[in-house]
Design a protein around this motif. Structure first.
Motif, PDB file in Angstrom:
ATOM      1  N   ASN A 320      74.699   9.395  -0.292  1.00  0.00           N
ATOM      2  CA  ASN A 320      74.717   9.057   1.132  1.00  0.00           C
ATOM      3  C   ASN A 320      73.793   9.969   1.921  1.00  0.00           C
ATOM      4  O   ASN A 320      73.571  11.126   1.545  1.00  0.00           O
ATOM      5  CB  ASN A 320      76.137   9.186   1.695  1.00  0.00           C
ATOM      6  N   THR A 338      90.978   5.826   0.362  1.00  0.00           N
ATOM      7  CA  THR A 338      90.199   5.753  -0.884  1.00  0.00           C
ATOM      8  C   THR A 338      88.817   5.160  -0.639  1.00  0.00           C
ATOM      9  O   THR A 338      88.215   4.599  -1.550  1.00  0.00           O
ATOM     10  CB  THR A 338      90.929   4.927  -1.974  1.00  0.00           C
ATOM     11  N   GLY A 340      86.203   6.929   0.521  1.00  0.00           N
ATOM     12  CA  GLY A 340      85.159   7.926   0.328  1.00  0.00           C
ATOM     13  C   GLY A 340      84.981   8.887   1.474  1.00  0.00           C
ATOM     14  O   GLY A 340      84.030   9.682   1.476  1.00  0.00           O
ATOM     15  N   LYS A 341      85.893   8.850   2.450  1.00  0.00           N
ATOM     16  CA  LYS A 341      85.747   9.753   3.605  1.00  0.00           C
ATOM     17  C   LYS A 341      85.876  11.215   3.174  1.00  0.00           C
ATOM     18  O   LYS A 341      85.058  12.064   3.559  1.00  0.00           O
ATOM     19  CB  LYS A 341      86.813   9.427   4.669  1.00  0.00           C
ATOM     20  N   THR A 344      82.935  12.434   1.220  1.00  0.00           N
ATOM     21  CA  THR A 344      81.796  12.713   2.105  1.00  0.00           C
ATOM     22  C   THR A 344      81.944  14.094   2.741  1.00  0.00           C
ATOM     23  O   THR A 344      80.974  14.869   2.814  1.00  0.00           O
ATOM     24  CB  THR A 344      81.691  11.642   3.202  1.00  0.00           C
ATOM     25  N   VAL A 468      83.076   4.417   6.514  1.00  0.00           N
ATOM     26  CA  VAL A 468      82.773   4.124   5.119  1.00  0.00           C
ATOM     27  C   VAL A 468      82.929   2.623   4.914  1.00  0.00           C
ATOM     28  O   VAL A 468      83.888   2.013   5.372  1.00  0.00           O
ATOM     29  CB  VAL A 468      83.685   4.916   4.161  1.00  0.00           C
ATOM     30  N   TYR A 479      81.919   3.038  -0.806  1.00  0.00           N
ATOM     31  CA  TYR A 479      81.697   4.479  -0.651  1.00  0.00           C
ATOM     32  C   TYR A 479      80.397   4.783   0.094  1.00  0.00           C
ATOM     33  O   TYR A 479      79.895   5.899   0.050  1.00  0.00           O
ATOM     34  CB  TYR A 479      81.689   5.197  -2.014  1.00  0.00           C
ATOM     35  N   LYS A 480      79.865   3.786   0.773  1.00  0.00           N
ATOM     36  CA  LYS A 480      78.619   3.946   1.528  1.00  0.00           C
ATOM     37  C   LYS A 480      78.941   4.409   2.939  1.00  0.00           C
ATOM     38  O   LYS A 480      79.742   3.789   3.638  1.00  0.00           O
ATOM     39  CB  LYS A 480      77.873   2.608   1.573  1.00  0.00           C
TER      40      LYS A 480
END
Length: 785
Positions: A320, A338, A340-341, A344, A468, A479-480
């Motif tokens: 990212n 879940t 991806g925060k 990150t 996310v 997860y972007k």
């Protein structure tokens, strides 16, 4: 940095991974104590030393760091008068040898091709203790055995020992080979008990050989007896062994004293080798995870391109972009669980800690990080049963401590800020905490579930919303990270995909306020716009690359065309001159023949007729017009000035004069190209009126970014020549009169190849080595025509 933060952000796990790349216990000790630095100058030095080590690994592939031992305890014991064991002395010699090899290795690389001042400064501290190393190795072998040649006395004793052993064995061999021995001995062998040679005698024949009983078998049926006949020989052998051991003790004592004499030098060697092992471990770790060296600043700017979490396998992690500290100092990330925060947050925090510890970071080239005085993190479920604290209370304890310490030079990471309590109160607390930290000037990234915080970034300057991404089609997070787009609820879409009745979903929608629906629609539109913009940016980048390549190809083809045109014109002119010369010779011959005929045969041919015939022959010859010479004469009649429109005769193209680069040479703008043209190759056309009062505006293209020097150190020979060729073309198009090419000294192969190419280049006027202040023979200065 707080130990708790290092653990929460998993910096301790990074150190564990780094352990695997250390070659000795010395390097591992330094890794064990590795912590991020908050001093900007120190961080820059740590990054530079890692970069130098990476350069060495890229050039050489491996580093001679084997054979290093922590000999500090050995040195300390020798100083207080202790006697070192043979193995300890071998380790000392091995470490001295490793330091000598490392010193030579680094100095050779620095001399040949690389700028590695920090590593060079390290090895310059090493004093090669060659004499001590050789003295130890001449006395003790690699297995820790004292050699016969350690002293003349030891050599003599060892010889006596072998001779005495041979006599004892010979005597016993004669005993066990006798006819009576077969029935009296349990086995016809010679063995040793208590360092004395014995034979196995059956119990019933114990008195036959006399002598001394040293041992018996488990059953008691066999006795190991030293026969009376060899007792004296064994005594002599034992006496020699005692003398041998005394001599060995003397040799070890002498060697230990020599080690003590070099105490300070050995401590420096250990210190330098520990540093080098640690530095190269950092470089090898960075290479293994495909990491890069970040740019560092002390102004709070963070720009990470394609950043990855270093503890997640590279084939699984999602990279990212994370940008903070320029237009905004706070980011609020919303999105599903879940999604991806937290990853990150940890990626940002861990990359910052790694960079401040001198490690490379798992991100693309050009990434930038700031050196913070402190990094604070409140991440994960830290409920404490012993303290009877709830999850909310545990988080608040951390947050209170953070608010007590945080300032403008801090990076703060909040995970699920305000969670664990009433949603309305939690959201209000989260907003107040963010306001407080934001106002103090800290760099903040916070994650939250609260919808109230989605509007936080719109209401406050310097705050950016992010989220996310979640793929409703696959019901899974991507997860972007989407900067500038707040997260939205996907409950209705997920329920629909899972088969919930449409009527139930519509009923649920009716219970949601119109404002919420509008916000979700706005967020959905932003997400779509973001995706579309990213796609268009990638397409634009591809088009730009294609256009740049086409531009370069056209420039190259144009130059080749005009060079070929000039060559063909010159060749045609030469051929025409040859034809004319041949015709004139033939005409002269004809005249001579005619005169001869008139003389011999009295033909009626008059002289003036002959002259007229010759003149007609000369005028019949093709006339070669050299436009360049005529143009040069014409050009001299006009004083050229910047802004004049001219015709470049060699290219047959119109152009505009930009600037005079030498006495008879100008820089001319022809379309998108800029090139140097001599005055004799130009023909004046006109001077536009507006140029008399307004200077010419030239739009600079990408050629304006060409540097004045090209660094080839560390490059392979073939790759270096390709780079030189491209660089010379770029420098010519940028109209540089002079550039420098840094090739280093080394073996001279690269320097010779570069200079050979430059000598054969048609646009190169002169080449020379750099002066003392320019790099000497490691640099070639190129001057263009």
């Amino acid at each position: 940095m707080q130990d708790r933060v290092l653990k929460v952000l998993e910096f301790t796990k990074v150190r564990e991974q780094l352990f695997e790349f250390a070659a000795s216990s010395l390097g591992k000790d330094k890794i064990k104590n590795l912590v991020p630095s908050s001093d900007f100058e120190e961080v820059m030095k740590l990054q530079s030393e890692t970069d130098e080590a990476s350069t060495v690994i890229r050039i050489k592939g491996n580093v001679p760091l084997s054979g290093i031992h922590d000999i500090r305890p050995h040195v300390k014991r020798s100083v207080i008068g202790g006697v070192l064991s043979p193995l300890e002395l071998v380790q000392t010699a091995s470490t001295i040898r490793a330091s000598r090899q490392m010193k030579r290795f680094i100095e050779e690389i620095a001399e040949e091709r690389a700028e590695i001042p920090i590593l060079l400064e390290q090895v310059e501290q090493i004093i090669p203790l060659t004499n001590l190393e050789q003295t130890i190795r001449q006395a003790i072998d690699e297995n820790g055995e004292v050699l016969d040649g350690a002293s003349e006395l030891l050599k003599s004793l060892r010889h006596q020992l072998r001779s005495s052993e041979a006599r004892v064995r010979e005597k016993l061999e004669s005993m066990i080979r006798s006819s009576s021995a077969q029935k009296m001995l349990s086995d016809a062998i010679i063995t040793i008990r208590n360092d004395r040679f014995v034979i196995p005698v059956k119990q019933e024949y114990r008195g036959h050989y006399g002598g001394i009983i040293h041992d018996q078998s488990a059953s008691g049926q066999t006795l190991f007896i030293e026969p009376q006949a060899i007792v004296q020989l064994n005594n002599q052998l034992q006496d020699i062994r005692v003398k041998e051991q005394m001599e060995i003790e003397r040799i070890l004592t002498e060697l230990s004293a020599k080690v003590a004499e070099q105490e300070s030098e050995l401590h420096v060697i250990v210190k330098v080798l520990a540093n080098l092992d640690f530095i190269f471990a950092k470089a090898r770790y960075g290479k293994q995870m495909k990491a890069t060296m970040p740019k560092m600043n002390n102004e709070g700017r963070i720009t990470l391109y394609k950043a990855r979490h270093p503890l997640i396998p590279i084939n699984e992690v999602v990279a990212n972009d994370i940008i903070l500290g320029n237009d905004f100092t706070t980011i609020v990330i919303t999105g599903p669980n879940t999604g991806g925060k937290t990853v990150t947050l940890k990626t940002l925090g861990l990359c910052s800690l790694m960079a401040q510890a001198g490690l490379r970071i798992p991100a693309q080239e050009g990434s930038e990080l700031a050196v913070f005085e402190a990094v604070y993190a409140d991440i994960g479920d830290e409920q404490s049963i012993e303290q009877s604290l709830s999850t909310f209370s545990s988080h608040m304890v951390n947050i209170v401590e953070i608010l007590r310490r945080v300032d403008f030079n801090s990076l703060v990471l909040f995970d699920e800020l305000g969670a664990g309590t009433d949603p309305q109160e939690g959201a209000a607390l989260a907003i107040s905490i963010l306001d407080e930290v934001h106002q103090r000037g800290a760099r903040v990234v916070a994650t939250t579930h609260y919808p109230e915080l989605k509007a936080y970034g719109y209401n406050r300057e310097g705050v950016l919303n992010a989220s996310v991404e979640f793929d409703v089609e696959t019901l899974s997070p991507t997860y972007k990270l989407l900067l500038g787009v707040p997260g939205r609820s996907n409950a209705f879409e997920i329920s629909k995909r899972l088969g919930l009745n449409e009527r139930v979903i519509q009923s649920a929608r009716s219970h949601v306020s119109e404002d919420t629906n509008q916000i979700d629609k706005m967020i959905a539109s932003l997400e779509e716009s973001k995706r579309q913009a990213e796609m268009e940016m990638l397409e634009a980048r591809d088009y730009l690359k294609q256009a740049e390549k086409l531009h370069q190809d056209m420039q190259k083809q144009m130059i080749e065309f005009y060079e070929k045109k000039d060559s063909m014109l010159e060749k045609a002119a030469e051929e025409a001159e040859t034809i004319v010369d041949d015709a004139k010779k033939e005409a002269e011959q004809v005249i001579r023949d005619l005169r001869k005929m008139r003389t011999e045969k009295h033909a009626e041919i008059k002289e003036h007729e002959l002259i007229d015939a010759k003149r007609r022959l000369e005028t019949a010859a093709p006339e070669i017009k050299k436009t360049q010479i005529l143009a040069a004469k014409k050009a001299k009649k006009h004083m050229f000035r910047p802004g004049d429109e001219v015709k470049v005769l060699t290219f047959d193209q119109k152009g505009t004069l930009v600037d005079k680069v030498s006495e008879n040479e100008w820089q001319v703008q022809i379309g998108i190209l800029k090139m140097k043209v001599k005055e004799k190759d130009m023909e004046y056309i006109s001077t536009p009126k507006q140029l008399d009062t307004k200077p010419l505006a030239i739009v600079k293209g990408r050629d304006a970014d060409v540097k004045l020097e090209l660094d080839l150190r560390g490059e392979r020979y073939e790759d270096a020549l390709i780079k030189v060729e491209k660089y010379i073309d770029d420098a010519l198009l940028a109209n540089y009169p002079r550039v420098s090419i840094i090739h280093g000294k080394g073996t001279g192969a690269l320097r010779q190849g570069v200079q050979e190419y430059l000598r054969n280049h048609r646009q190169v006027k002169n080449i020379r080595f750099g002066d003392a202040g320019e790099g000497g023979t490691g640099v070639t200065v190129v001057e263009f025509k």
